[in-house]
Write a protein that holds these residues in place. Structure first.
Motif, PDB file in Angstrom:
ATOM      1  N   LEU A 131       0.808  -1.220   0.000  1.00  0.00           N
ATOM      2  CA  LEU A 131       0.000   0.000   0.000  1.00  0.00           C
ATOM      3  C   LEU A 131       0.846   1.277   0.000  1.00  0.00           C
ATOM      4  O   LEU A 131       0.509   2.251  -0.667  1.00  0.00           O
ATOM      5  N   ILE A 132       1.954   1.266   0.752  1.00  0.00           N
ATOM      6  CA  ILE A 132       2.717   2.500   0.969  1.00  0.00           C
ATOM      7  C   ILE A 132       3.795   2.714  -0.081  1.00  0.00           C
ATOM      8  O   ILE A 132       3.947   3.816  -0.619  1.00  0.00           O
ATOM      9  N   VAL A 133       4.590   1.673  -0.380  1.00  0.00           N
ATOM     10  CA  VAL A 133       5.711   1.840  -1.313  1.00  0.00           C
ATOM     11  C   VAL A 133       5.509   1.060  -2.602  1.00  0.00           C
ATOM     12  O   VAL A 133       6.436   0.920  -3.411  1.00  0.00           O
ATOM     13  N   LYS A 134       4.299   0.517  -2.804  1.00  0.00           N
ATOM     14  CA  LYS A 134       3.958  -0.199  -4.047  1.00  0.00           C
ATOM     15  C   LYS A 134       4.930  -1.351  -4.305  1.00  0.00           C
ATOM     16  O   LYS A 134       5.413  -1.554  -5.423  1.00  0.00           O
ATOM     17  N   GLN A 135       5.240  -2.106  -3.245  1.00  0.00           N
ATOM     18  CA  GLN A 135       6.161  -3.234  -3.354  1.00  0.00           C
ATOM     19  C   GLN A 135       5.622  -4.275  -4.340  1.00  0.00           C
ATOM     20  O   GLN A 135       4.478  -4.717  -4.231  1.00  0.00           O
ATOM     21  N   LYS A 136       6.448  -4.662  -5.323  1.00  0.00           N
ATOM     22  CA  LYS A 136       6.031  -5.681  -6.284  1.00  0.00           C
ATOM     23  C   LYS A 136       6.227  -7.064  -5.671  1.00  0.00           C
ATOM     24  O   LYS A 136       7.284  -7.363  -5.117  1.00  0.00           O
ATOM     25  N   LEU A 137       5.215  -7.890  -5.776  1.00  0.00           N
ATOM     26  CA  LEU A 137       5.274  -9.233  -5.218  1.00  0.00           C
ATOM     27  C   LEU A 137       5.409 -10.256  -6.344  1.00  0.00           C
ATOM     28  O   LEU A 137       4.639 -10.237  -7.303  1.00  0.00           O
ATOM     29  N   THR A 138       6.420 -11.117  -6.240  1.00  0.00           N
ATOM     30  CA  THR A 138       6.598 -12.200  -7.200  1.00  0.00           C
ATOM     31  C   THR A 138       6.011 -13.481  -6.617  1.00  0.00           C
ATOM     32  O   THR A 138       5.657 -13.547  -5.433  1.00  0.00           O
ATOM     33  N   ALA A 139       5.923 -14.511  -7.461  1.00  0.00           N
ATOM     34  CA  ALA A 139       5.403 -15.801  -6.994  1.00  0.00           C
ATOM     35  C   ALA A 139       6.293 -16.362  -5.876  1.00  0.00           C
ATOM     36  O   ALA A 139       5.799 -16.974  -4.917  1.00  0.00           O
TER      37      ALA A 139
END
Length: 352
Positions: A131-139
């Motif tokens: 939400l805050i730093v738009k962290q990209k999540l991988t599988a």
């Protein structure tokens, strides 16, 4: 980024990972030692987690005189701007609150139980980082998070059996709730720290990281100092020292080492967040929790169950999964840099 700079960042990241490990494993253990042998002051315990900031000040002074010789008399003592100072000060108050909430764990719960509950910080970190730093999540990172949370969940199945003798259900539940709130506070603080780095108006150097850590701890300790004054903890220190089961000198030794070890924790956090990410920091903390639990079993003879061994296995699996994904992504990015896709020439058409 050139190879030398990349190697330097990796070295600093590994160094901060080790520092984080020392702090997050040693901190709960020495805090539990304080409460097991007669300590009762929760505000004092949380204050010790922040009050070690003069150690960082000494390092900054030495670094300043070194820069003074190499860069000349125009060298500024501080790197941070007013905006970064204000943001760090506000975050420091949140860190102080998180420290107070976290201190309820070692005070009311076995180390093995409090670490189980605190593992929830990883879930909070993932949500707030997204939400805050738009962290990209991988599988791979999602798989790591799931495995680490499931590992903590398996421990929670038997947590009630670890309630210390003579402790009421109310005290146990209070320790449980406060530790869970501490996990939420930490999960919020890590992405906010990363946001300070992102919004910084200049290149974030390691000296600047130390300055931010010092400010965090100054305001965190100020927050806890107010609590100690209200709760009259300063007046109780000498009385606790006289009644401490291990002796007066060892009481003060425990307090001093608590301040030093917890400072390692904060230093590791600010470094890992800068040279890695808030998500990586959360995953490292989650990985360290089963290790802390294992040390609690050895040092304080807490009960061992099959679920605890399973939790350690799942946590290690999750950790390996995360770094395997990071290595694959790093190789993929390197290939893109070495073999960039040629841009197609734009054909401009003249108007009719």
């Amino acid at each position: 980024m050139d190879n030398q700079s990349s190697r330097w960042r990796k070295f600093i990241l590994v160094l901060n990972c080790i520092t984080l490990g020392i702090g997050y494993c040693g901190g709960p253990l020495i805090s539990r030692l304080y409460f097991l042998h007669g300590g009762q002051r929760i505000w004092l315990s949380s204050w010790l987690a922040c009050i070690g900031w003069p150690i960082i000040l000494i390092v900054l002074i030495i670094a300043y005189f070194f820069r003074l010789k190499t860069q000349g008399s125009n060298t500024n003592f501080f790197y941070i701007t007013r905006q970064e100072f204000t943001s760090s000060a506000a975050l420091g108050i949140l860190v102080g609150l998180a420290g107070y909430l976290y201190a309820w764990g070692p005070a009311k719960l076995p180390v093995s139980t409090s670490t189980v509950i605190y593992a929830a910080q990883l879930g909070f970190t993932v949500v707030f980082a997204f939400l805050i730093v738009k962290q990209k999540l991988t599988a791979y990172s999602v798989n790591a998070v799931v495995l680490l949370i499931v590992g903590a969940g398996t421990l929670a199945l038997r947590a009630e059996c670890d309630r210390p003798e003579g402790e009421s259900t109310k005290q146990y539940v209070l320790g449980f709730v406060m530790t869970l709130l501490a996990a939420a506070s930490t999960g919020l603080a890590l992405p906010l720290l990363e946001l300070i780095y992102i919004k910084a108006k200049k290149n974030v150097t390691y000296i600047m990281i130390l300055e931010i850590q010092m400010i965090l701890n100054i305001f965190g300790s100020a927050f806890c100092t107010v609590g100690m004054i209200v709760n009259k903890d300063f007046q109780a220190i000498s009385r606790e020292a006289n009644q401490f089961e291990l002796g007066k000198s060892k009481y003060y030794l425990v307090l001093v080492w608590s301040a030093i070890i917890w400072q390692f924790s904060t230093l590791g956090i600010v470094g890992v967040v800068q040279y890695g990410s808030s998500l990586l920091c959360g995953i490292l903390i989650a990985l360290l929790l089963p290790l802390t639990e294992l040390l609690g079993l050895i040092l304080y003879h807490e009960t061992f169950q099959v679920t605890k061994g399973l939790a350690i296995f799942l946590s290690l699996w999750g950790f390996v999964s995360y770094f395997y994904g990071e290595m694959k992504q790093s190789k993929k990015n390197k290939k893109k840099e070495e073999n960039p896709i040629p841009q197609t020439e734009m054909v401009q058409t003249s108007p009719v």
